[in-house]
Design a protein around this motif. Structure first.
Motif, PDB file in Angstrom:
ATOM      1  N   TYR A  31      38.593  28.373 138.902  1.00 23.54           N
ATOM      2  CA  TYR A  31      38.322  27.054 138.347  1.00 23.54           C
ATOM      3  C   TYR A  31      38.805  26.005 139.322  1.00 23.54           C
ATOM      4  N   SER A  33      38.731  21.347 140.129  1.00 28.08           N
ATOM      5  CA  SER A  33      38.402  19.984 139.723  1.00 28.08           C
ATOM      6  C   SER A  33      37.411  19.411 140.736  1.00 28.08           C
ATOM      7  N   THR A 147      36.334  22.280 135.894  1.00 26.58           N
ATOM      8  CA  THR A 147      37.112  21.922 134.706  1.00 26.58           C
ATOM      9  C   THR A 147      37.046  20.441 134.353  1.00 26.58           C
ATOM     10  N   GLU A 150      35.588  19.475 130.888  1.00 26.93           N
ATOM     11  CA  GLU A 150      36.331  19.993 129.750  1.00 26.93           C
ATOM     12  C   GLU A 150      35.493  20.934 128.890  1.00 26.93           C
ATOM     13  N   CYS A 152      35.537  24.061 129.259  1.00 26.43           N
ATOM     14  CA  CYS A 152      36.393  25.239 129.060  1.00 26.43           C
ATOM     15  C   CYS A 152      37.815  24.767 128.793  1.00 26.43           C
ATOM     16  N   ASP A 162      43.207  28.939 139.981  1.00 25.27           N
ATOM     17  CA  ASP A 162      42.827  27.592 140.400  1.00 25.27           C
ATOM     18  C   ASP A 162      42.445  27.646 141.873  1.00 25.27           C
TER      19      ASP A 162
END
Length: 172
Positions: A31, A33, A147, A150, A152, A162
Motif C-alpha cells: 500500500y 499514498s 490508501t 480510504e 481500504c 507500506d
C-alpha cells in the motif's frame, strides 16, 4: 455509479479474493499514498509553478476584461440620461455583448486551465503507474493499494507492507 465508487468496489472485491487465497499461499499486499508520492516528485513542484503562472496570466486577463466592462458601464450610467433612446439601447446591447464575451472567456479559461493541468500531470501519473508496477513485480505483491481514497480502511499488518518510500525512491 460514480467511477470512484466502482474503483472502491473493485478494490474491495480484489482484496476479498486475495484474502481467500491467503491460506493457500503466501500473498503480500502493498500500500502507498499516491498524493505523498506525487508531491515528493521534483517535477511536481515545477508543474505546479508552471500552472500557477498560467493561472495568473488568465486571472490578469480576466481582471483586465472586468475592468474594461466596469469602466464602460460607469460611463454609460453617467451619460444615459443625456443619450437618445436608440443610442442608449445600442450601448446597453454593447455592454450586454461585452458581459457575455467576458463570461465566455472565463468559462473557456477554466476549461483550458483544467486541460493544461491534465496535460502537465499526465507524465507524472504515468511515471507513478510504472514505478508501482515495477515495485509490484520486484516485491512479488499480489496487490498494491492506493490508501488515499480510504477504500481500504484496514489492511492487515501481517499481510501488507507500506511501499510508499520504495516507490518514492524509485522515482528519484
Amino acid at each position: 455509479m460514480p467511477f470512484i465508487m466502482k474503483k472502491a468496489i473493485f478494490t474491495m472485491v480484489l482484496l476479498l479474493l486475495t484474502s481467500v487465497t491467503v491460506s493457500a499461499q503466501n500473498v503480500k499486499i502493498g500500500y502507498f499514498s499516491y498524493k505523498a508520492i506525487l508531491m515528493s516528485m521534483p517535477a511536481y513542484s515545477t508543474a505546479m509553478t508552471d500552472m500557477d503562472k498560467l493561472r495568473k496570466q488568465y486571472a490578469d486577463e480576466l481582471d483586465a476584461a472586468q475592468k474594461e466592462f466596469n469602466e464602460k458601464y460607469e460611463l454609460f450610467l453617467s451619460q444615459q440620461a443625456q443619450l437618445a433612446e436608440s443610442i442608449r439601447q445600442k450601448r446597453q446591447a454593447d455592454l450586454q455583448t461585452l458581459l457575455e464575451r467576458n463570461e465566455q472567456f472565463r468559462k473557456e479559461a477554466e476549461r483550458l486551465l483544467a486541460q493544461a493541468e491534465k496535460d502537465v500531470m499526465a507524465p507524472l501519473h504515468e511515471k507513478i503507474r510504472n514505478a508501482v508496477a515495477k515495485v509490484g513485480l520486484q516485491g512479488s505483491y499480489a496487490v498494491i493499494v492506493n490508501t488515499d481514497s480510504e477504500a481500504c480502511p484496514y489492511l492487515s499488518p501481517e499481510l501488507s507492507v507500506d511501499v510508499t518510500s520504495t516507490i518514492s525512491d524509485l522515482l528519484k
